[in-house]
Design a protein around this motif. Structure first.
Motif, PDB file in Angstrom:
ATOM      1  N   ILE A   1       0.886  -1.160   0.000  1.00 14.42           N
ATOM      2  CA  ILE A   1       0.000   0.000   0.000  1.00 14.42           C
ATOM      3  C   ILE A   1       0.925   1.211   0.000  1.00 14.42           C
ATOM      4  O   ILE A   1       1.888   1.259   0.769  1.00 14.42           O
ATOM      5  N   VAL A   2       0.634   2.166  -0.861  1.00 14.89           N
ATOM      6  CA  VAL A   2       1.452   3.366  -0.937  1.00 14.89           C
ATOM      7  C   VAL A   2       0.651   4.555  -0.408  1.00 14.89           C
ATOM      8  O   VAL A   2      -0.497   4.761  -0.802  1.00 14.89           O
ATOM      9  N   GLY A   3       1.255   5.307   0.511  1.00 20.49           N
ATOM     10  CA  GLY A   3       0.605   6.489   1.078  1.00 20.49           C
ATOM     11  C   GLY A   3       1.608   7.304   1.873  1.00 20.49           C
ATOM     12  O   GLY A   3       2.703   6.820   2.135  1.00 20.49           O
ATOM     13  N   ARG A   4       1.265   8.528   2.265  1.00 17.83           N
ATOM     14  CA  ARG A   4       0.000   9.166   1.969  1.00 17.83           C
ATOM     15  C   ARG A   4      -0.198   9.490   0.502  1.00 17.83           C
ATOM     16  O   ARG A   4      -1.335   9.704   0.087  1.00 17.83           O
ATOM     17  N   TYR A   5       0.881   9.570  -0.259  1.00 19.86           N
ATOM     18  CA  TYR A   5       0.721  10.037  -1.629  1.00 19.86           C
ATOM     19  C   TYR A   5       1.463   9.128  -2.601  1.00 19.86           C
ATOM     20  O   TYR A   5       2.700   9.089  -2.605  1.00 19.86           O
ATOM     21  N   GLY A   6       0.707   8.403  -3.400  1.00 18.77           N
ATOM     22  CA  GLY A   6       1.299   7.566  -4.445  1.00 18.77           C
ATOM     23  C   GLY A   6       1.889   8.453  -5.530  1.00 18.77           C
ATOM     24  O   GLY A   6       1.256   9.394  -5.977  1.00 18.77           O
ATOM     25  N   ASN A   7       3.120   8.164  -5.927  1.00 19.51           N
ATOM     26  CA  ASN A   7       3.894   8.903  -6.932  1.00 19.51           C
ATOM     27  C   ASN A   7       4.506  10.190  -6.373  1.00 19.51           C
ATOM     28  O   ASN A   7       4.621  10.356  -5.164  1.00 19.51           O
ATOM     29  N   ARG A   8       4.930  11.080  -7.279  1.00 18.12           N
ATOM     30  CA  ARG A   8       5.849  12.160  -6.893  1.00 18.12           C
ATOM     31  C   ARG A   8       5.168  13.478  -6.577  1.00 18.12           C
ATOM     32  O   ARG A   8       4.165  13.830  -7.181  1.00 18.12           O
ATOM     33  N   ILE A   9       5.781  14.218  -5.653  1.00 20.31           N
ATOM     34  CA  ILE A   9       5.403  15.603  -5.375  1.00 20.31           C
ATOM     35  C   ILE A   9       6.675  16.434  -5.569  1.00 20.31           C
ATOM     36  O   ILE A   9       7.701  16.195  -4.917  1.00 20.31           O
TER      37      ILE A   9
END
Ligand code: GLA
Length: 353
Positions: free
Chosen positions: A74-82
């Motif tokens: 499970i990916v969190g809080r944010y899946g992918n890049r900021i």
């Protein structure tokens, strides 16, 4: 249908992780650990009815405790890049953990893939499930608000894997949850996935810069090697000379399923492996799906049964909001406010042909 539980071992802090086996008959099974909410194995039948484990992963807990490329997590809080590891929300600047060049990726240094979730077996007339809960504290990896998350995995009699996500916060924050399973429909140990046929129900993709941050536009897939509107062999164009494939080292792009982000369940993707006959269809409420072809795998992750996973030995279909949405106001919003329930779902259907 049944669910059984056994110990998966001890974490460095002394707490114990468990491994749950969910089974629907003899040939449709999953092993899921509450450490990282990882789908450790997923067994589905081929066209002759014999089951194989079609997700990449490790045999033991230590593999998942170590740094790894989010196998099954499970990916969190944010899946992918900021971009730049930060955002401004309601006039306040928040600084996140930076863990991917200049950017924040997949929740940071200690994301949800490294959390020990509370687990509870579930039953439905047509499915067996596992409910996982995790509270991410205010300030976790730099994010504001205490976030209560729930992820429920279901294995259905109709051979679907459903993933239902929900979350609540006590202060405005950003949320973009996903699951990062790597699939090989011929079996996790069957080599590369270049012969799979992929369909992505997307007219547009999200073009990125060299560091894989969206430029902010949506680009038509037409006349590009990213056009998967009709079933196309993954390997057919992966090495074409194209800026986006050069930046991604292959496919590592968000495909637009619903640019408006209306949150309706829609068909996102379908994959077919001619060798085994396995078909996987993906439906999601998310506006996008990240199609990633395991470009960074290099044999250094030695997985189940001692198999070193080489480049392109698995593909991911990470259903999600677009990367860097906190800094791209024109994208569907990932803001979650107190009193609002974050709810999303993705369904993977398995069959054969
Ligand atoms: C996602 C990203 C990739 C890579 C993998 C994990 O798919 O888009 O660039 O970070 O996760 O290795």
């Amino acid at each position: 249908m049944e669910i059984t539980k056994r110990s998966f071992g001890m974490l460095p802090d002394g707490s114990e992780a468990d491994l749950y086996t969910l089974s629907v008959g003899e040939v449709f099974k999953a092993e899921i650990t509450n450490f990282g909410g990882v789908i450790m194995s997923l067994w589905t039948p081929d066209r002759h009815g014999s089951a194989a484990d079609i997700v990449l992963g490790f045999d033991d807990l230590q593999g998942y405790v170590n740094k790894h490329p989010y196998f099954g997590s499970i990916v969190g809080r944010y899946g992918n890049r900021i971009a730049g590891g930060g955002f401004v929300l309601d006039g306040v600047r928040y600084t996140l953990a930076i863990n991917n060049g200049p950017n924040h990726l997949h929740g940071g240094l200690h994301g949800f893939d490294k959390a020990l979730w509370k687990a509870e077996p579930q039953q439905r007339d047509d499915a067996v499930g596992l409910r996982l809960c995790h509270v991410s504290q205010d300030g976790d990896e730099g994010y504001p608000g205490s976030l209560e998350c729930e992820v429920v995995y279901w294995l259905t009699k109709g051979h679907a894997l459903e993933i239902h996500y929900s979350a609540r916060t006590d202060a405005p924050t950003h949320v973009n949850l996903t699951n990062h399973s790597y699939f090989n429909l011929n079996g996790h140990d069957a080599g590369d996935i270049l012969g799979h046929e992929m369909t992505l129900f997307a007219e547009y993709f999200v073009p990125v810069s060299e560091v894989l941050i969206p430029t902010g536009q949506l680009q038509p897939v037409e006349n590009t090697p990213l056009d998967f509107r009709t079933p196309t062999v993954i390997g057919a164009r992966i090495n074409f000379e194209h800026e986006q494939l050069r930046y991604g080292l292959g496919y590592d792009h968000t495909f637009v399923i619903d640019a408006q982000g209306r949150g309706e369940l829609r068909q996102a993707a379908a994959a077919y492996a001619p060798e085994s006959g396995r078909v996987m269809e993906v439906e999601t409420m998310e506006p996008g799906v990240q199609f990633y072809t395991g470009n960074f795998l290099d044999g250094s992750n030695v997985g189940k049964g001692g198999v070193p996973y080489q480049r392109r030995n698995g593909f991911c279909l990470e259903t999600q909001h677009f990367p860097d949405s906190p800094n791209q106001p024109q994208f569907p919003s990932t803001v979650l406010r107190p009193g609002v329930l974050y709810q999303t779902a993705t369904i993977y259907h398995f069959s054969t042909r």
